[in-house]
Design a protein around this motif. Structure first.
Motif, PDB file in Angstrom:
ATOM      1  N   THR A  77      15.366   9.399 -56.382  1.00 14.01           N
ATOM      2  CA  THR A  77      15.783   8.031 -56.675  1.00 14.01           C
ATOM      3  C   THR A  77      14.932   7.027 -55.900  1.00 14.01           C
ATOM      4  O   THR A  77      14.624   7.245 -54.725  1.00 14.01           O
ATOM      5  N   VAL A  78      14.594   5.936 -56.595  1.00 10.87           N
ATOM      6  CA  VAL A  78      13.882   4.831 -55.970  1.00 10.87           C
ATOM      7  C   VAL A  78      14.746   3.582 -56.101  1.00 10.87           C
ATOM      8  O   VAL A  78      15.453   3.413 -57.099  1.00 10.87           O
ATOM      9  N   TYR A  79      14.689   2.739 -55.082  1.00 14.40           N
ATOM     10  CA  TYR A  79      15.503   1.530 -55.040  1.00 14.40           C
ATOM     11  C   TYR A  79      14.602   0.304 -54.904  1.00 14.40           C
ATOM     12  O   TYR A  79      13.496   0.382 -54.371  1.00 14.40           O
ATOM     13  N   LEU A  80      15.124  -0.824 -55.348  1.00 11.29           N
ATOM     14  CA  LEU A  80      14.462  -2.097 -55.105  1.00 11.29           C
ATOM     15  C   LEU A  80      15.530  -3.084 -54.649  1.00 11.29           C
ATOM     16  O   LEU A  80      16.391  -3.476 -55.433  1.00 11.29           O
ATOM     17  N   GLN A  81      15.487  -3.437 -53.383  1.00  7.31           N
ATOM     18  CA  GLN A  81      16.384  -4.447 -52.850  1.00  7.31           C
ATOM     19  C   GLN A  81      15.723  -5.800 -53.016  1.00  7.31           C
ATOM     20  O   GLN A  81      14.650  -6.038 -52.471  1.00  7.31           O
ATOM     21  N   MET A  82      16.385  -6.661 -53.770  1.00  4.51           N
ATOM     22  CA  MET A  82      15.843  -7.978 -54.083  1.00  4.51           C
ATOM     23  C   MET A  82      16.657  -9.029 -53.341  1.00  4.51           C
ATOM     24  O   MET A  82      17.834  -9.211 -53.622  1.00  4.51           O
ATOM     25  N   ASN A  83      16.037  -9.696 -52.387  1.00  7.96           N
ATOM     26  CA  ASN A  83      16.687 -10.766 -51.636  1.00  7.96           C
ATOM     27  C   ASN A  83      15.981 -12.090 -51.905  1.00  7.96           C
ATOM     28  O   ASN A  83      14.844 -12.120 -52.371  1.00  7.96           O
ATOM     29  N   SER A  84      16.667 -13.164 -51.598  1.00  5.31           N
ATOM     30  CA  SER A  84      16.089 -14.509 -51.783  1.00  5.31           C
ATOM     31  C   SER A  84      15.469 -14.653 -53.169  1.00  5.31           C
ATOM     32  O   SER A  84      14.338 -15.122 -53.325  1.00  5.31           O
ATOM     33  N   THR A  85      16.230 -14.261 -54.165  1.00  3.93           N
ATOM     34  CA  THR A  85      15.705 -14.270 -55.526  1.00  3.93           C
ATOM     35  C   THR A  85      15.407 -15.688 -56.008  1.00  3.93           C
ATOM     36  O   THR A  85      16.050 -16.662 -55.572  1.00  3.93           O
ATOM     37  N   GLN A  86      14.431 -15.765 -56.910  1.00  6.28           N
ATOM     38  CA  GLN A  86      13.997 -17.043 -57.474  1.00  6.28           C
ATOM     39  C   GLN A  86      14.030 -16.946 -58.993  1.00  6.28           C
ATOM     40  O   GLN A  86      13.923 -15.845 -59.546  1.00  6.28           O
ATOM     41  N   PRO A  87      14.160 -18.072 -59.684  1.00  2.77           N
ATOM     42  CA  PRO A  87      14.151 -18.025 -61.157  1.00  2.77           C
ATOM     43  C   PRO A  87      12.913 -17.314 -61.709  1.00  2.77           C
ATOM     44  O   PRO A  87      13.002 -16.671 -62.764  1.00  2.77           O
ATOM     45  N   GLU A  88      11.797 -17.400 -60.985  1.00  2.33           N
ATOM     46  CA  GLU A  88      10.563 -16.726 -61.437  1.00  2.33           C
ATOM     47  C   GLU A  88      10.680 -15.196 -61.404  1.00  2.33           C
ATOM     48  O   GLU A  88       9.816 -14.498 -61.935  1.00  2.33           O
ATOM     49  N   ASP A  89      11.718 -14.683 -60.758  1.00  2.60           N
ATOM     50  CA  ASP A  89      11.927 -13.233 -60.725  1.00  2.60           C
ATOM     51  C   ASP A  89      12.618 -12.718 -61.991  1.00  2.60           C
ATOM     52  O   ASP A  89      12.773 -11.501 -62.158  1.00  2.60           O
ATOM     53  N   THR A  90      13.038 -13.622 -62.856  1.00  2.00           N
ATOM     54  CA  THR A  90      13.681 -13.224 -64.107  1.00  2.00           C
ATOM     55  C   THR A  90      12.715 -12.424 -64.967  1.00  2.00           C
ATOM     56  O   THR A  90      11.605 -12.880 -65.260  1.00  2.00           O
ATOM     57  N   ALA A  91      13.142 -11.215 -65.336  1.00  2.00           N
ATOM     58  CA  ALA A  91      12.277 -10.312 -66.101  1.00  2.00           C
ATOM     59  C   ALA A  91      13.039  -9.034 -66.408  1.00  2.00           C
ATOM     60  O   ALA A  91      14.133  -8.809 -65.876  1.00  2.00           O
ATOM     61  N   VAL A  92      12.446  -8.208 -67.248  1.00  2.00           N
ATOM     62  CA  VAL A  92      12.909  -6.834 -67.401  1.00  2.00           C
ATOM     63  C   VAL A  92      12.164  -5.999 -66.362  1.00  2.00           C
ATOM     64  O   VAL A  92      10.934  -6.050 -66.291  1.00  2.00           O
ATOM     65  N   TYR A  93      12.920  -5.278 -65.561  1.00  2.00           N
ATOM     66  CA  TYR A  93      12.326  -4.470 -64.502  1.00  2.00           C
ATOM     67  C   TYR A  93      12.287  -3.009 -64.946  1.00  2.00           C
ATOM     68  O   TYR A  93      13.303  -2.455 -65.378  1.00  2.00           O
ATOM     69  N   TYR A  94      11.118  -2.415 -64.819  1.00  2.00           N
ATOM     70  CA  TYR A  94      10.902  -1.040 -65.245  1.00  2.00           C
ATOM     71  C   TYR A  94      10.591  -0.150 -64.051  1.00  2.00           C
ATOM     72  O   TYR A  94       9.784  -0.498 -63.194  1.00  2.00           O
ATOM     73  N   CYS A  95      11.203   1.006 -64.066  1.00  2.00           N
ATOM     74  CA  CYS A  95      10.932   2.032 -63.072  1.00  2.00           C
ATOM     75  C   CYS A  95       9.749   2.879 -63.541  1.00  2.00           C
ATOM     76  O   CYS A  95       9.609   3.158 -64.738  1.00  2.00           O
ATOM     77  N   ASN A  96       8.940   3.305 -62.594  1.00  2.00           N
ATOM     78  CA  ASN A  96       7.764   4.116 -62.895  1.00  2.00           C
ATOM     79  C   ASN A  96       7.691   5.258 -61.899  1.00  2.00           C
ATOM     80  O   ASN A  96       7.965   5.066 -60.702  1.00  2.00           O
ATOM     81  N   ALA A  97       7.324   6.446 -62.384  1.00  2.00           N
ATOM     82  CA  ALA A  97       7.207   7.581 -61.476  1.00  2.00           C
ATOM     83  C   ALA A  97       6.138   8.544 -61.973  1.00  2.00           C
ATOM     84  O   ALA A  97       6.040   8.791 -63.178  1.00  2.00           O
ATOM     85  N   HIS A  98       5.370   9.071 -61.037  1.00  2.00           N
ATOM     86  CA  HIS A  98       4.374  10.089 -61.354  1.00  2.00           C
ATOM     87  C   HIS A  98       4.984  11.445 -61.008  1.00  2.00           C
ATOM     88  O   HIS A  98       5.190  11.746 -59.829  1.00  2.00           O
ATOM     89  N   ILE A  99       5.252  12.228 -62.053  1.00  2.00           N
ATOM     90  CA  ILE A  99       6.060  13.429 -61.915  1.00  2.00           C
ATOM     91  C   ILE A  99       5.279  14.664 -62.323  1.00  2.00           C
ATOM     92  O   ILE A  99       4.589  14.668 -63.352  1.00  2.00           O
ATOM     93  N   GLN A 100       5.393  15.698 -61.483  1.00  2.00           N
ATOM     94  CA  GLN A 100       4.860  17.004 -61.846  1.00  2.00           C
ATOM     95  C   GLN A 100       6.006  17.803 -62.439  1.00  2.00           C
ATOM     96  O   GLN A 100       7.000  18.088 -61.749  1.00  2.00           O
ATOM     97  N   TYR A 101       5.867  18.165 -63.686  1.00  2.00           N
ATOM     98  CA  TYR A 101       6.912  18.935 -64.344  1.00  2.00           C
ATOM     99  C   TYR A 101       6.852  20.394 -63.879  1.00  2.00           C
ATOM    100  O   TYR A 101       5.816  20.866 -63.398  1.00  2.00           O
ATOM    101  N   ASN A 102       7.946  21.092 -64.060  1.00  2.00           N
ATOM    102  CA  ASN A 102       7.958  22.526 -63.778  1.00  2.00           C
ATOM    103  C   ASN A 102       6.896  23.232 -64.613  1.00  2.00           C
ATOM    104  O   ASN A 102       6.691  22.909 -65.783  1.00  2.00           O
ATOM    105  N   ASN A 103       6.211  24.181 -64.008  1.00  2.00           N
ATOM    106  CA  ASN A 103       5.222  25.004 -64.703  1.00  2.00           C
ATOM    107  C   ASN A 103       4.000  24.221 -65.164  1.00  2.00           C
ATOM    108  O   ASN A 103       3.356  24.586 -66.158  1.00  2.00           O
ATOM    109  N   THR A 104       3.686  23.135 -64.476  1.00  2.00           N
ATOM    110  CA  THR A 104       2.449  22.401 -64.756  1.00  2.00           C
ATOM    111  C   THR A 104       1.694  22.167 -63.451  1.00  2.00           C
ATOM    112  O   THR A 104       2.252  22.322 -62.360  1.00  2.00           O
ATOM    113  N   ASN A 105       0.425  21.787 -63.580  1.00  2.00           N
ATOM    114  CA  ASN A 105      -0.406  21.586 -62.399  1.00  2.00           C
ATOM    115  C   ASN A 105      -0.853  20.140 -62.233  1.00  2.00           C
ATOM    116  O   ASN A 105      -1.697  19.857 -61.391  1.00  2.00           O
ATOM    117  N   SER A 106      -0.301  19.242 -63.030  1.00  2.00           N
ATOM    118  CA  SER A 106      -0.739  17.853 -62.939  1.00  2.00           C
ATOM    119  C   SER A 106       0.466  16.928 -63.003  1.00  2.00           C
ATOM    120  O   SER A 106       1.567  17.340 -63.379  1.00  2.00           O
TER     121      SER A 106
END
Length: 121
Positions: A77-106
């Motif tokens: 799990t990854v978290y993003l604590q957002m403090n002192s938010t501003q109207p410019e922070d309005t957006a759709v926020y997407y999570c991203n992860a670089h994952i090695q699947y089982n039985n793969t090498n990349s």
């Protein structure tokens, strides 16, 4: 198959706080970098913050000092604590992860479905 599921978005007043979470599940062997990106209406998706498996972090200049990224490797799990938010922070926020699947090498890049954050009074 791997899924990234985000939660924690919503409406917050300017100056307020919000905490986003993203959990990866599925056939995961290991996870390298994780991060948050955002896309506002009419704009390109941009990096917000990233964190390596060792805990090294990187932030966009626009959120430095206000947002904090962290992760719990035991929970994939990854978290993003957002403090002192501003109207410019309005957006759709997407999570991203670089994952090695089982039985793969990349690592493969994975995205969540996005969670809406609205900063407004």
């Amino acid at each position: 198959q791997v899924q990234l599921v985000e939660s924690g978005g919503g409406l917050v007043q300017p100056g307020g706080s919000l905490r986003l979470s993203c959990t990866a599940s599925g056939c995961i062997f290991s996870i390298n970098a994780m991060g948050w990106y955002r896309q506002a209406p009419g704009k390109q998706r941009e990096l917000v913050a990233t964190i390596t498996s060792g805990g090294s972090t990187n932030y966009a200049d626009s959120v430095k000092g206000r947002f904090t990224i962290s992760r719990d490797n035991t929970k994939n799990t990854v978290y993003l604590q957002m403090n002192s938010t501003q109207p410019e922070d309005t957006a759709v926020y997407y999570c991203n992860a670089h994952i090695q699947y089982n039985n793969t090498n990349s690592y493969s890049e994975n995205w969540g479905q996005g969670t809406q954050v609205n900063v407004s009074s």
